[in-house]
Design an enzyme around this catalytic site. Structure first.
Site, short mmCIF file in Angstrom:
data_model
loop_
_atom_site.label_atom_id
_atom_site.label_comp_id
_atom_site.label_asym_id
_atom_site.label_seq_id
_atom_site.Cartn_x
_atom_site.Cartn_y
_atom_site.Cartn_z
CE LYS A 1 -2.46 0.85 -5.99
NZ LYS A 1 -1.59 1.86 -5.88
CG HIS B 1 1.50 3.18 -4.56
ND1 HIS B 1 0.94 3.99 -5.69
CD2 HIS B 1 0.71 2.97 -3.49
CE1 HIS B 1 0.12 4.64 -5.14
NE2 HIS B 1 -0.47 3.94 -3.96
CG ASP C 1 -1.04 19.50 -26.24
OD1 ASP C 1 -1.47 20.07 -25.49
OD2 ASP C 1 0.38 19.50 -26.67
CE LYS D 1 -3.39 6.05 -7.22
NZ LYS D 1 -3.93 7.23 -6.40
CG HIS E 1 -7.25 5.63 -4.79
ND1 HIS E 1 -6.85 4.66 -5.57
CD2 HIS E 1 -6.48 5.96 -3.80
CE1 HIS E 1 -5.74 4.22 -4.75
NE2 HIS E 1 -5.63 5.01 -3.80
CG ASP F 1 -2.80 -17.62 -19.73
OD1 ASP F 1 -2.16 -18.11 -18.70
OD2 ASP F 1 -3.84 -17.84 -20.22
#
Length: 458
Positions: free
Chosen positions: A188, A186, A383, A378, A376, A193
Site C-alpha cells: 500500500k 500486497h 526495545d 502490522k 488489520h 511529487d
C-alpha cells in the site's frame, strides 16, 4: 476470492523460508547513513546513531542488529526524515487526499484493494482531477485484490489519462510474464511529487470509513458483502525526506517488472531535503528475492532484543523459525507481547495462528486478542528504539508469496508514539492465559488442525 486462491495456488509449487541465524557475537562495522546530500560521513553517521542510543533505554540493540540488517537489506539507512503516525482510515484518507490535492508533478499509487465504493470513488475522482490538471497519475492495483472492482472503474481512470497497471492478472491470457497466480502485490504505497509518501496496512475501501477509537465508531455502513459494521483498526505512515527516493525506486521497479507502458518523463527524484530527525530504512520484499528481506530483518531484530518485543498483527500463521525466535526471546527474559485479532475477516488464518497459542504461552510469550474491532495493523516495536510499520503479516503468504513494503524507524521518539498506540490496543484487548487456552473446546481444536493444513497457502 479466498477460495480462488486456495483452489489454484497448488499449481504454483512450494517455496521455503531461509534459515536466518544472526551472529550475536559479531562486532558490527560502522554504519553509514544517507542524508539529503547523499552518504553522510562516518563521523556524522556515528553522531546520529550515538544520539539515538543515548536517548534510549540503555539498550545497544542498534549496534547489535544493524550490521546484519545492512547486509540483508541493501537499502540505505536514511537520516533527516519526518515520520507521522496515522491511525485508522479517516485520518489516513484525509492526509492522503490532502497530499493528492497538493500534487504538482506526479502521483504514484500502488495498492492491493481499491474498491468501487464511496471511498474508492472519492480517490478515483481526486486522481482524475489531478490528471486533468496536468499531474501525471500512475496506478498499480493487484488483480486478485481488485477482483470485485468493475472493469468500468479502471476504464474511467484510463480514459482520463491515468496510467493504470494491473499487477499479475488472474487471467493467464493477459499475463505479461510467467503466470504466477499466487504472487500478489500486497503493498500500500502512495507517492506525491517524489517528496511525500504513505505506506502501511490501509487499503482503499469503505471498511475503513470509521475510526476504531471514536465513540461512534460502530456506526459505519455495513460491509457490502457481509453486512458487518465492526470498525477496522489499522496503522499507516506519512513520510517525507530522503527515504521517499527509496520508495520511489521500489514503485518504478515494480512498474518495469510488470511491463507497464513507458512512463512520461517527470521529476521522479527531486533533490531530497532534510525535513526532520527520524532515521528510516525502506524495505521492500518480493517473491523474486532469494528470501524475504522483511522476514530476515524482523528475525534479526527479535534475535537482538534485550528488553521487549511488542508485535501487533492481523494475520498470524508463523513458520517454525519465527516461532523459535519469539520463544527464545521470552525464555531469555525479554517481554514478548503479541496483540492478535479477536475477530477477523480470514477464518482460516485466524484458526491457523491460534493453533500455536499453547506452544507460545508455555514459553512465556504473552498473547492478547483485540476486541471490538477487526484488527488489520502490522506493526512491531523492539526495545523501545526499533519500530516497523508496513503491509507485512506474520504468515507464510507475506514472507513467501507477496510483494510487501515496510518502513523501519529507529529511535525513541517515534517508538514512543508507537508504544502509546500499542498500549491503547492492549487496553482494548483480552489476555489469553495458558490455563484458559488448554480448556478450549474440541470444536476449536478441530478448526485449528484443519486451518493449519492450509497455512502455507493462506
Amino acid at each position: 476470492m479466498g477460495a480462488l486462491m486456495l483452489g489454484l495456488a497448488v499449481l504454483t509449487g512450494c517455496k521455503s523460508l531461509p534459515r536466518v541465524v544472526p551472529d550475536q557475537t559479531r562486532r558490527p562495522p560502522p554504519v553509514q547513513l544517507e542524508g539529503a546530500q547523499g552518504p553522510l560521513s562516518a563521523e556524522r553517521s556515528k553522531a546520529i546513531l550515538d544520539r539515538l542510543r543515548s536517548s534510549g533505554q540503555g539498550t545497544d540493540v542498534l549496534s547489535r542488529h544493524l550490521a546484519l540488517e545492512e547486509a540483508i537489506v541493501g537499502s540505505p539507512l536514511t537520516a533527516g526524515n519526518q515520520v507521522v503516525l496515522l491511525q485508522d482510515g479517516p485520518a489516513t484518507y484525509r492526509a492522503m487526499l490532502a497530499a493528492i490535492e497538493g500534487a504538482r508533478d506526479h502521483i504514484h499509487m500502488e495498492t492491493y484493494i481499491l474498491d468501487d465504493d464511496e471511498v474508492g470513488q472519492r480517490f478515483a475522482q481526486a486522481l482524475i482531477d489531478k490528471q486533468r490538471q496536468g499531474v501525471q497519475v500512475n496506478l498499480i492495483h493487484d488483480s486478485v485484490g481488485t477482483l470485485g472492482t468493475p472493469r468500468e472503474f479502471f476504464q474511467r481512470l484510463t480514459e482520463a489519462g491515468v496510467r493504470v497497471l494491473e499487477f499479475n492478472p488472474v487471467n493467464p491470457a493477459m499475463a505479461r510474464q510467467e503466470w504466477e497466480l499466487n504472487e500478489r502485490d500486497h503493498r500500500k504505497l502512495l507517492i506525491v511529487d517524489g517528496r511525500t509518501a504513505f505506506l502501511g496496512g490501509i487499503n482503499i475501501s469503505g471498511v475503513y470509513s470509521s475510526g476504531s477509537f471514536a465513540s461512534g465508531s460502530r456506526s459505519r455502513k455495513p460491509d457490502a458483502t457481509t453486512g458487518d459494521t465492526t470498525p477496522w483498526r489499522d496503522t499507516h505512515l506519512q513520510l517525507q525526506g530522503p527515504v521517499v527516493a527509496e520508495l520511489q525506486k521500489l514503485f518504478l521497479e515494480t512498474w518495469v517488472a510488470q511491463k507497464g507502458e513507458p512512463l512520461p518523463a517527470r521529476n521522479h527524484f527531486p533533490p531530497p531535503e532534510r525535513v526532520g530527525r527520524d532515521v528510516v530504512r525502506a524495505i521492500g520484499s518480493s517473491p523474486k528475492d532469494p528470501y524475504s528481506l522483511i522476514y530476515a530483518t524482523l528475525l534479526s531484530a527479535i534475535g537482538s532484543a534485550e528488553t521487549s518485543v511488542h508485535l501487533t498483527n492481523a494475520y498470524f500463521a508463523p513458520d517454525p523459525q519465527l516461532l523459535a525466535a519469539l520463544e527464545d526471546a521470552a525464555r531469555r527474559g525479554v517481554d514478548v507481547k503479541l496483540i492478535l485479532p479477536g475477530k477477523t475477516d480470514s477464518w482460516l488464518v485466524f484458526h491457523a495462528g491460534r493453533n500455536y497459542y499453547g506452544q507460545l504461552l508455555r514459553a512465556g510469550v504473552k498473547i492478547y486478542e483485540r476486541q471490538g474491532v477487526i484488527l488489520h495493523a502490522k506493526t512491531g516495536l523492539i526495545d523501545g528504539v526499533w519500530a516497523t510499520v508496513g503491509s507485512t503479516n506474520l504468515d507464510w503468504r507475506s514472507f513467501l508469496h507477496n510483494h510487501e513494503l515496510n518502513a523501519v524507524v529507529l529511535g525513541p521518539d517515534f517508538a514512543g508514539q508507537l508504544r502509546a498506540v500499542f498500549e491503547s490496543d492492549l487496553a482494548g484487548s483480552t489476555e489469553v492465559s495458558l490455563a484458559q487456552w488448554e480448556r478450549r473446546g474440541l470444536d476449536l481444536r478441530i478448526k485449528e488442525l484443519f486451518a493449519r493444513a492450509w497455512e502455507y497457502w493462506l
